[in-house]
Write a protein that holds these residues in place. Structure first.
Motif, short mmCIF file in Angstrom:
data_model
loop_
_atom_site.label_atom_id
_atom_site.label_comp_id
_atom_site.label_asym_id
_atom_site.label_seq_id
_atom_site.Cartn_x
_atom_site.Cartn_y
_atom_site.Cartn_z
N MET A 5 -17.31 3.45 -19.16
CA MET A 5 -16.29 2.72 -18.43
C MET A 5 -16.06 3.39 -17.08
N ALA A 6 -16.02 2.59 -16.03
CA ALA A 6 -15.84 3.13 -14.68
C ALA A 6 -14.41 3.61 -14.47
N ALA A 7 -14.28 4.61 -13.61
CA ALA A 7 -12.96 5.12 -13.26
C ALA A 7 -12.16 4.01 -12.57
N ARG A 8 -10.86 3.99 -12.81
CA ARG A 8 -9.98 2.96 -12.23
C ARG A 8 -9.44 3.40 -10.88
N SER A 9 -9.15 2.42 -10.07
CA SER A 9 -8.45 2.68 -8.81
C SER A 9 -6.96 2.78 -9.12
N ARG A 50 5.19 -3.72 -11.13
CA ARG A 50 4.75 -4.72 -12.12
C ARG A 50 3.56 -5.52 -11.59
N ARG A 51 3.65 -5.96 -10.36
CA ARG A 51 2.59 -6.78 -9.78
C ARG A 51 1.29 -5.98 -9.59
N LEU A 52 1.40 -4.73 -9.18
CA LEU A 52 0.21 -3.88 -9.05
C LEU A 52 -0.46 -3.69 -10.40
N LYS A 53 0.35 -3.43 -11.42
CA LYS A 53 -0.20 -3.25 -12.78
C LYS A 53 -0.87 -4.53 -13.27
N GLN A 54 -0.23 -5.68 -13.03
CA GLN A 54 -0.81 -6.96 -13.45
C GLN A 54 -2.17 -7.19 -12.79
N ALA A 55 -2.32 -6.71 -11.58
CA ALA A 55 -3.57 -6.89 -10.83
C ALA A 55 -4.64 -5.87 -11.23
N GLU A 77 2.33 -6.38 -1.59
CA GLU A 77 1.95 -7.73 -1.18
C GLU A 77 0.70 -7.71 -0.31
N TRP A 78 0.63 -6.76 0.62
CA TRP A 78 -0.55 -6.62 1.47
C TRP A 78 -1.79 -6.30 0.64
N LEU A 79 -1.67 -5.33 -0.26
CA LEU A 79 -2.81 -4.91 -1.07
C LEU A 79 -3.29 -6.05 -1.95
N LEU A 80 -2.35 -6.75 -2.58
CA LEU A 80 -2.72 -7.82 -3.51
C LEU A 80 -3.24 -9.06 -2.77
N ALA A 81 -2.99 -9.14 -1.47
CA ALA A 81 -3.53 -10.24 -0.66
C ALA A 81 -4.89 -9.88 -0.06
N GLY A 82 -5.47 -8.77 -0.50
CA GLY A 82 -6.79 -8.39 -0.03
C GLY A 82 -6.78 -7.36 1.08
N GLY A 83 -5.70 -6.61 1.19
CA GLY A 83 -5.55 -5.64 2.27
C GLY A 83 -6.59 -4.55 2.32
N MET A 84 -7.25 -4.27 1.22
CA MET A 84 -8.24 -3.20 1.21
C MET A 84 -9.41 -3.51 2.14
N SER A 85 -9.63 -4.80 2.42
CA SER A 85 -10.74 -5.14 3.31
C SER A 85 -10.45 -4.77 4.75
#
Length: 191
Positions: free
Chosen positions: A1-5, A40-45, A175-183
């Motif tokens: 199993m790969a390490a999690r972010s 909660r939202r980060l965990k859900q994602a 909100e930024w991260l969950l909207a694809g902010g890592m890109s």
């Protein structure tokens, strides 16, 4: 199993209101608006969420480890009411002059969490309101993020971390991260 972010979080000033006199009791622990929902939202994602907090009030004799544990049990209870949980809470109880490896800006708590929880530091974030939080994140190999709650405005005004993304709150970062902010490969983002 790969390490999690993971999203590593400072506690006081990021999740809850900070105090120059320290958070010494469950009653003094007041979550900031939107912070528990952001977790909660980060965990859900699928993100691991880990708290890494300096708590030198223990070393100063202002409150006991048992009191610190009760504050963290209260935080866990509030998150359980939201239907979520943290992956871990790491706290440094030592005085600044102790020279320990765990007190931020040293990366000891993040490194310990990464080892124990199998986390991918290179694809993780450290969210804090003080330069020492961000320095610990950088030293551990994570991406540092500044929030303007707590000491954040003061940290921003000091200009010591010029290339770090800046958000008003933990909720705004989530909100930024969950909207694809890592890109957005680390460009400074002021919300």
């Amino acid at each position: 199993m790969a390490a999690r972010s993971a999203v590593f979080l400072d506690r006081d000033g990021v999740i809850n209101r900070d105090s120059e006199l320290f958070i010494r009791s469950v009653e003094e622990f007041q979550p900031l608006p939107g912070s528990l929902d952001a977790i909660r939202r980060l965990k859900q994602a699928g993100w691991a969420v880990v708290v890494c907090t300096n708590q030198s009030g223990v070393g100063r004799g202002l409150y006991s480890l048992a009191t610190l544990d009760s504050i963290h049990a209260h935080l866990r209870g509030l998150l359980a009411e939201q239907g979520t949980a943290l992956d871990g809470i790491y706290a440094c109880p030592h005085l600044p002059e102790a020279g320990c490896a765990c007190r931020k800006p040293r990366p000891g708590m993040l490194l310990q969490a990464a080892e124990e929880l199998d986390l991918d530091l290179g694809n993780s974030f450290m969210v804090g309101d003080a330069a020492r939080d961000l320095e610990a994140g950088i030293a551990a190999g994570t991406r540092p993020v500044l929030v303007c709650t707590g000491k954040g405005e003061e940290t921003l005004d000091a200009g010591t971390m010029p290339d770090v993304p800046v958000f008003d709150t933990l909720k705004d970062f989530a909100e930024w991260l969950l909207a694809g902010g890592m890109s957005d490969q680390g460009h400074s983002i002021t919300q």
